[in-house]
Design a protein around this motif. Structure first.
Motif, short mmCIF file in Angstrom:
data_model
loop_
_atom_site.label_atom_id
_atom_site.label_comp_id
_atom_site.label_asym_id
_atom_site.label_seq_id
_atom_site.Cartn_x
_atom_site.Cartn_y
_atom_site.Cartn_z
N HIS A 66 2.78 15.55 17.33
CA HIS A 66 2.62 16.74 16.50
C HIS A 66 3.95 17.50 16.50
O HIS A 66 4.47 17.86 17.55
N TYR A 67 4.49 17.72 15.31
CA TYR A 67 5.75 18.44 15.13
C TYR A 67 5.46 19.73 14.37
O TYR A 67 4.77 19.71 13.35
N LYS A 68 5.98 20.86 14.89
CA LYS A 68 5.79 22.14 14.22
C LYS A 68 7.14 22.81 14.02
O LYS A 68 7.96 22.86 14.93
N GLN A 69 7.34 23.33 12.82
CA GLN A 69 8.55 24.06 12.45
C GLN A 69 8.14 25.52 12.23
O GLN A 69 7.46 25.83 11.25
N PRO A 70 8.49 26.43 13.15
CA PRO A 70 8.01 27.81 13.03
C PRO A 70 8.64 28.61 11.90
O PRO A 70 8.03 29.55 11.40
N LEU A 71 9.85 28.26 11.46
CA LEU A 71 10.51 29.07 10.43
C LEU A 71 9.77 29.04 9.10
O LEU A 71 9.57 30.06 8.47
N ASP A 72 9.36 27.83 8.66
CA ASP A 72 8.62 27.75 7.40
C ASP A 72 7.14 27.39 7.63
O ASP A 72 6.41 27.16 6.69
#
Length: 93
Positions: A66-72
């Motif tokens: 699971h990969y999460k990108q908090p900026l977008d």
């Protein structure tokens, strides 16, 4: 010290241990290491705040993760092959 706790026999002492390392690019990885490479279930945090949690094989995202990108606020949960999203998974944009 929980970062260097070894699971297994004494013969595995130098071959496998959980470590937390900061890499030259500023990212951090916490995972079991086998023969000096991350292998197993682990977490990698990137300098931009994004995070990967899942299977790591020879230092690469490989298997379920699971990969999460908090900026977008985008994310991907599913299969990975050699650091690439591959096969079945859910990508949210």
């Amino acid at each position: 010290d929980r970062w260097n706790h070894v699971h297994g026999s004494l013969e595995e002492l130098h071959e496998r241990r959980t470590r937390r390392l900061e890499l030259l690019d500023g990212s951090q990885i916490e995972c079991d290491f086998t023969n000096d490479l991350p292998n197993g279930q682990g977490t990698k945090k990137f300098p931009d705040g994004s995070i990967y949690k899942g299977t790591i094989v020879n230092g690469l995202f490989h298997g379920q993760g699971h990969y999460k990108q908090p900026l977008d606020k985008s994310s991907y949960r599913g299969n990975w092959v050699n650091n690439e999203m591959s096969g079945k998974g859910i990508k949210k944009l």
